[in-house]
Design an enzyme around this catalytic site. Structure first.
Site, PDB file in Angstrom:
ATOM      1  N   SER A  47       6.941  -4.521  11.333  1.00 26.78           N
ATOM      2  CA  SER A  47       6.151  -5.378  10.431  1.00 26.78           C
ATOM      3  C   SER A  47       7.008  -6.468   9.797  1.00 26.78           C
ATOM      4  O   SER A  47       6.467  -7.416   9.231  1.00 26.78           O
ATOM      5  CB  SER A  47       5.463  -4.531   9.351  1.00 26.78           C
ATOM      6  OG  SER A  47       6.424  -3.880   8.539  1.00 26.78           O
ATOM      7  N   HIS A  48       8.338  -6.336   9.860  1.00 31.30           N
ATOM      8  CA  HIS A  48       9.205  -7.351   9.259  1.00 31.30           C
ATOM      9  C   HIS A  48      10.232  -7.897  10.248  1.00 31.30           C
ATOM     10  O   HIS A  48      11.241  -8.475   9.858  1.00 31.30           O
ATOM     11  CB  HIS A  48       9.842  -6.812   7.963  1.00 31.30           C
ATOM     12  CG  HIS A  48       8.804  -6.668   6.896  1.00 31.30           C
ATOM     13  ND1 HIS A  48       7.910  -5.624   6.880  1.00 31.30           N
ATOM     14  CD2 HIS A  48       8.454  -7.480   5.871  1.00 31.30           C
ATOM     15  CE1 HIS A  48       7.070  -5.781   5.861  1.00 31.30           C
ATOM     16  NE2 HIS A  48       7.384  -6.897   5.239  1.00 31.30           N
ATOM     17  N   GLU A 188       1.934  -4.092   8.247  1.00 29.63           N
ATOM     18  CA  GLU A 188       1.560  -3.025   9.192  1.00 29.63           C
ATOM     19  C   GLU A 188       0.055  -3.088   9.469  1.00 29.63           C
ATOM     20  O   GLU A 188      -0.377  -2.892  10.613  1.00 29.63           O
ATOM     21  CB  GLU A 188       1.961  -1.676   8.568  1.00 29.63           C
ATOM     22  CG  GLU A 188       2.049  -0.516   9.515  1.00 29.63           C
ATOM     23  CD  GLU A 188       3.012  -0.746  10.680  1.00 29.63           C
ATOM     24  OE1 GLU A 188       2.560  -0.544  11.816  1.00 29.63           O
ATOM     25  OE2 GLU A 188       4.185  -1.122  10.458  1.00 29.63           O
TER      26      GLU A 188
END
Ligand code: NDP
Ligand code: PYC
Length: 338
Positions: A47-48, A188
């Site tokens: 997600s990052h 997410e």
């Protein structure tokens, strides 16, 4: 199974820098941002990882971010470093302020760094991990945009407000945890929406206030805190400590500042560093040993430490590279010059 593309870690770094420079970010901003994106992709924090490049470039295109910002580091008080990011992204501001934070913590035992006026998109663990590599204990927190309802409520007022902690260990990587105070990071849920996957119950409610498993309905509704009232209180603390305490925006104020353009959140960040040597004076060894005994008693019963998955992913990625969805790779390629 959706199609994937294999990339070496060098590919990830190059792609990140190229996309960011094509998005008009200065070399210094691009390199600092690419370093945290690279680390997240390497450690399989999807997600990052490179997914965030889309949001960084969009934030610049929307005219909110200063792509050439040069952070100013100010020696504000004996134990306080202030960094004005001048509406650039946070990684360069952190890099610039870290040496003075570490110097102050080593001198005084405890020091704080307040970053102001930064756009924040990244995971926090690269920051606390970097501080702990210098033998210090670290704690970091930041608000985001108001996406999360307080426990017992339905209207989003809190950010996903991450908190990260790192404790240096004598014979290996530090003990690190880093999580959103929402049930899950918003990124997410965005990845679930991109993949057309349902989200688990308990992550969010829809705009009518009903529990939802639909990622798009969750993003349009409100996310939920982790641990009910406990995550809610922690989230409020982060709003206060990394908002009004340091003269930064709350998540609700960041959302208003955004004016609906969908840029990365703009606010402040608070980072604390503690030097065990100053706290303990003479011989720190018994205290180090007692911390190690605690870690042993966690893993000794088959539980795992936070970051263990991440460190394992790091070893794997360093040996074999990473895989990302082809749809994401194709979206990133559209941001490169033709
Ligand atoms: P998770 O809910 O996945 O929690 C992550 C943390 O919990 C990690 O330290 C992880 O270690 C640990 N963990 C997970 N499962 C276990 C387990 N079974 N036993 C022990 N530890 C475990 O992550 P979130 O979705 O809450 O957050 C993900 C990232 O999003 C964070 O890095 C955060 O900084 C970032 N974020 C950034 C925001 C911003 O505004 N900049 C806002 C919100 C989130 P491991 O990694 O090894 O699994
Ligand atoms: O995933 O919640 C999130 C997030 C917000 C800002 C950066 N990441």
């Amino acid at each position: 199974m959706s199609e994937e593309v294999s990339l070496s870690l060098d590919d990830v770094r190059r792609l990140s820098i190229d996309v960011l420079k094509a998005g008009c970010l200065s070399s210094e901003q691009a390199e600092a941002i690419a370093a945290v994106i690279y680390a997240a992709q390497r450690d399989e924090c999807h997600s990052h990882g490179v997914y965030r490049l889309l949001g960084c470039v969009r934030s610049v295109k929307e005219g909110k971010v200063n792509p050439n910002a040069v952070p100013d580091v100010v020696d504000h008080a004996p134990a306080i470093v202030r960094v004005d990011a001048h509406y650039g992204f946070s990684p360069l501001a952190f890099e610039r302020g870290k040496p003075l934070l570490v110097e102050k913590a080593r001198k005084l035992g405890l020091a704080a760094m307040a970053i102001n006026n930064c756009f924040h998109f990244s995971a926090l663990w690269p920051e606390v991990e970097a501080i702990s590599e210098m033998g210090l204990v670290a704690l970091a927190m930041t608000p985001s945009h108001s996406w999360v309802a307080p426990a017992g409520g339905r209207k989003p007022i809190f950010g996903t407000n991450p908190i990260a902690f790192a404790w240096p260990r004598p014979d290996g990587p530090p003990f690190v945890f880093d999580f959103a105070t929402s049930a899950i990071a918003r990124g997410e849920i965005e990845l679930h929406r991109r993949a057309g996957k349902a989200i688990p119950t308990g992550w969010a409610i829809d705009s009518e206030g009903n529990s939802t498993n639909d990622a798009a309905a969750a993003l349009a509704g409100a996310m939920l805190t982790f641990g009910g009232h406990k995550g809610s209180a922690l989230s409020a603390m982060i709003e206060l400590m990394a908002g009004p305490l340091i003269g930064g925006m709350t998540s609700a104020e960041s959302m208003t500042f955004d004016e609906g353009v969908g840029a990365a959140p703009c606010h402040g960040e608070l980072i604390l560093a503690f030097d065990p040597k100053v706290f303990l004076g003479g011989d720190a060894a018994p205290h180090v040993d007692s911390a190690e005994r605690m870690f042993e008693s966690i893993v000794g019963q088959g539980a795992r430490l936070p970051s263990q998955r991440r460190y394992e992913a790091r070893v794997r990625s360093e040996a074999h590279g990473v895989r990302i969805p082809k749809t994401l790779y194709d979206d990133l390629l559209t941001l490169l010059p033709r």
